[in-house]
Design a protein around this motif. Structure first.
Motif, short mmCIF file in Angstrom:
data_model
loop_
_atom_site.label_atom_id
_atom_site.label_comp_id
_atom_site.label_asym_id
_atom_site.label_seq_id
_atom_site.Cartn_x
_atom_site.Cartn_y
_atom_site.Cartn_z
N GLY A 196 0.90 -1.16 0.18
CA GLY A 196 0.20 -0.12 0.17
C GLY A 196 0.81 1.21 -0.18
O GLY A 196 2.24 0.76 0.36
N THR A 197 0.80 2.25 -0.45
CA THR A 197 1.10 3.68 -0.08
C THR A 197 0.21 4.18 0.87
O THR A 197 -0.96 5.38 0.73
CB THR A 197 0.98 4.26 -1.39
N ALA A 198 1.37 4.68 1.57
CA ALA A 198 0.46 5.60 2.31
C ALA A 198 1.23 7.11 2.81
O ALA A 198 2.34 7.48 2.16
CB ALA A 198 1.48 5.02 3.86
N ALA A 199 0.21 7.79 3.23
CA ALA A 199 0.44 9.26 3.37
C ALA A 199 -0.29 9.77 4.79
O ALA A 199 -1.10 9.46 5.36
CB ALA A 199 -0.85 9.97 2.94
N GLU A 200 0.76 10.58 5.32
CA GLU A 200 0.20 11.25 6.84
C GLU A 200 -0.14 12.35 6.39
O GLU A 200 0.47 13.89 6.05
CB GLU A 200 1.50 11.47 7.46
N TYR A 201 -1.68 12.15 7.38
CA TYR A 201 -1.65 14.07 7.51
C TYR A 201 -1.64 14.78 9.59
O TYR A 201 -2.29 13.98 9.95
CB TYR A 201 -3.60 14.11 6.97
N ILE A 202 -1.44 15.64 9.49
CA ILE A 202 -1.80 16.13 10.86
C ILE A 202 -3.04 16.44 10.68
O ILE A 202 -3.94 17.69 10.19
CB ILE A 202 -0.67 17.17 10.83
N VAL A 203 -3.34 16.41 12.57
CA VAL A 203 -4.45 16.97 12.68
C VAL A 203 -4.62 18.58 12.85
O VAL A 203 -4.05 18.87 13.02
CB VAL A 203 -5.22 16.37 14.18
N GLY A 204 -5.75 18.89 12.16
CA GLY A 204 -6.09 20.04 11.99
C GLY A 204 -5.56 20.98 11.38
O GLY A 204 -5.47 21.97 11.24
N GLU A 205 -4.47 20.54 10.70
CA GLU A 205 -3.90 20.92 9.09
C GLU A 205 -4.47 21.01 7.87
O GLU A 205 -5.24 19.76 7.74
CB GLU A 205 -2.41 21.16 9.36
N CYS A 206 -4.68 22.44 7.22
CA CYS A 206 -6.05 21.82 6.06
C CYS A 206 -4.82 21.32 4.62
O CYS A 206 -3.53 21.05 4.60
CB CYS A 206 -6.08 23.49 5.93
#
Length: 244
Positions: A196-206
């Protein structure tokens, strides 16, 4: 990215041209299915919160639920990009009973249940709803247009709804010393099989120009802070947070 995400990113500017979520005081919880029988398989369901009395994109259609009489109107999408939604004659206009479990087949590809209608600031996430992905038209100023879509997900649940060619996706919550992140992993095969290909998103950041992820612990404060003049569906009291 799901088909629903792509449609939102492409067409969401249309949603708020005819009405604004700031004028809405109620929200609906909608479950969208990939079959006409509305099969209760968590992997094949997209669950989201939407403001009422607002032109919405659900599936490929424009929809408008009037809170005054629970009338549901469905409109054909504009022929070209940039057209306004919910301004032509509706192709469906009839009362609905919110919460009765009826499977509404609005066209060949759009099958929904309207689970509940509730005032802003009152929605309490269930133990299975611990990742939220909300959509705003403008990441640089979400308070100007507010959020008009709050997708609800269960971390570690494998999802196939809206994904083409047998793809799947999974969301995880990753807590670090200085930030909490939502990890979204996309798979080219069903059942979230590797690789799989993972991407990380910081909580609260657009992110991606339009999307803001949160975990359940930060949901109320995040969206209320980002769009203080808009309506927030989430209660400050989230009793199920500690059950996770």
């Amino acid at each position: 990215m799901t088909k629903g995400w792509a449609l939102l990113a492409l067409l969401a500017a249309l949603v708020l041209l005819s009405s604004s979520p700031a004028a809405a005081t109620d929200f609906i919880k909608v479950k969208e299915y990939d079959d006409a029988e509305c099969t209760e398989d968590p992997a094949r369901i997209q669950t989201a919160l939407y403001p009422v009395d607002t032109c919405l994109i659900i599936g490929k259609q424009r929809m408008f639920l009037h809170s005054s009489n629970s009338s549901l109107q469905v409109f054909a999408p504009p022929e070209g990009r940039g057209g306004r939604g919910c301004v032509t004659a509706p192709i469906l206009d009839e009362p609905v009973t919110v919460g009765d479990g009826e499977c509404l087949n609005l066209d060949d590809t759009l099958h929904i249940k309207i689970e509940s209608l509730f005032p802003e600031g009152t929605y309490q996430l269930s133990p299975e709803e611990n990742v939220v992905n909300a959509f705003t038209v403008f990441c640089n100023d979400p308070d100007m247009t507010g959020f008009n879509y709050y997708g609800l997900y269960n971390q570690n649940q494998c999802y196939t709804y809206g994904l083409e060619d047998g793809a799947s996706e999974r969301f995880e919550i990753k807590k670090e010393e200085n930030a909490t992140k939502i990890v979204k992993t996309d798979y080219k095969s069903p059942n979230c099989e590797e690789p799989g290909t993972a991407a990380e998103y910081i909580v609260g950041e657009c992110s991606l120009g339009h999307f803001v992820f949160t975990d359940a612990l930060n949901t109320h404060g995040t969206y209320a802070d980002l769009a203080p003049s808009s309506n927030d569906p989430f209660s400050a009291d989230q009793p199920n947070v500690n059950s996770r």
